[in-house]
Design an enzyme around this catalytic site. Sequence first.
Site, mmCIF file in Angstrom:
data_model
loop_
_atom_site.group_PDB
_atom_site.id
_atom_site.type_symbol
_atom_site.label_atom_id
_atom_site.label_comp_id
_atom_site.label_asym_id
_atom_site.label_seq_id
_atom_site.Cartn_x
_atom_site.Cartn_y
_atom_site.Cartn_z
ATOM 1 N N ASP A 142 33.594 -46.033 -22.200
ATOM 2 C CA ASP A 142 32.341 -46.160 -21.464
ATOM 3 C C ASP A 142 32.545 -46.939 -20.165
ATOM 4 O O ASP A 142 33.537 -47.657 -19.993
ATOM 5 C CB ASP A 142 31.295 -46.883 -22.311
ATOM 6 C CG ASP A 142 30.615 -45.963 -23.304
ATOM 7 O OD1 ASP A 142 30.764 -44.735 -23.184
ATOM 8 O OD2 ASP A 142 29.928 -46.478 -24.215
ATOM 9 N N LYS A 160 28.274 -43.474 -18.849
ATOM 10 C CA LYS A 160 26.954 -43.130 -18.325
ATOM 11 C C LYS A 160 26.504 -44.217 -17.366
ATOM 12 O O LYS A 160 26.862 -45.379 -17.502
ATOM 13 C CB LYS A 160 25.925 -43.006 -19.456
ATOM 14 C CG LYS A 160 26.289 -42.033 -20.577
ATOM 15 C CD LYS A 160 25.186 -42.022 -21.630
ATOM 16 C CE LYS A 160 25.503 -41.076 -22.770
ATOM 17 N NZ LYS A 160 26.570 -41.614 -23.657
ATOM 18 N N MET A 216 19.586 -53.591 -20.452
ATOM 19 C CA MET A 216 19.247 -52.387 -19.678
ATOM 20 C C MET A 216 17.797 -52.425 -19.205
ATOM 21 O O MET A 216 17.100 -51.419 -19.209
ATOM 22 C CB MET A 216 19.489 -51.118 -20.525
ATOM 23 C CG MET A 216 20.893 -51.003 -21.085
ATOM 24 S SD MET A 216 21.091 -49.617 -22.247
ATOM 25 C CE MET A 216 20.152 -50.229 -23.666
#
Length: 261
Positions: free
Chosen positions: A40, A62, A173
């Site tokens: 990641d 991502k 996030m």
Amino acid sequence: MTDANRTGSVTLVGGGPGDPDLLTVAAVRALAAADVVLYDRLAPHETLAELAPGAELIDVGKQPGHHPIPQDEIERLLVAHARAGAAVVRLKGGDPFVFGRGGEEVEACRRAGVPVSVIPGVTSAVAVPAAAGIPVTHRRASRMFTVVSGHAPLSPAELEHLAGLGGTIVVLMGITNLPSITAGLARFGMDPDMPVAVVEQGYTARQRTTFGALRTILTESVQAGVGSPAVVVIGEVVGLARGGDADATAALADAAAVTGG
């Protein structure tokens, strides 16, 4: 090297908040034995050539609003490489089971009959606040902490629950939805002067903490140009590091002296 005559496997590895020094011994061993590593964006991937020599390295990272490789394709790749006999490592930032979709990947492997195991990692929900000198719990300030995903907007019911829960709130996030989170918590009764910190780029040379209160942190963040990745900490514990990252260790030492350790 992949061997189609042997049974492959998948190991989900928590890479911690990004500093290779925070990889566990088990994580380092798994990477050293890997044939294939799917990693990641927030995992410690810059040293993978050294940590996983000879392994095929596949970037499946991502970014907010940009997922070039969908989750179902990642799961397909895990299963396909394992079925081909590879020792596959799925390297994730933080811990695989803390908003890392690790549970979904374990389920995909189990459905396919692929052996799968998990090596926990240091979660950024605790480590990144600590890097800025903010303990998520403290005997005088917080007896609990709640970790929330800010990837999607929180519902009014969730915001009302959080506002009345007490303790420390850690939002991962959460930069995009920071306006709705702070406004919602205030609407449901949280003290507008509640201390808030936004810690960017934890455990990197670019680490920076922006301090404010519930009523001011949005303005402070905009003025500072805050961006992802960042961890938002809401609660009285933020006051222990209010002097900034450089003063965090001294602030914690003072707090420990006051409370007797």
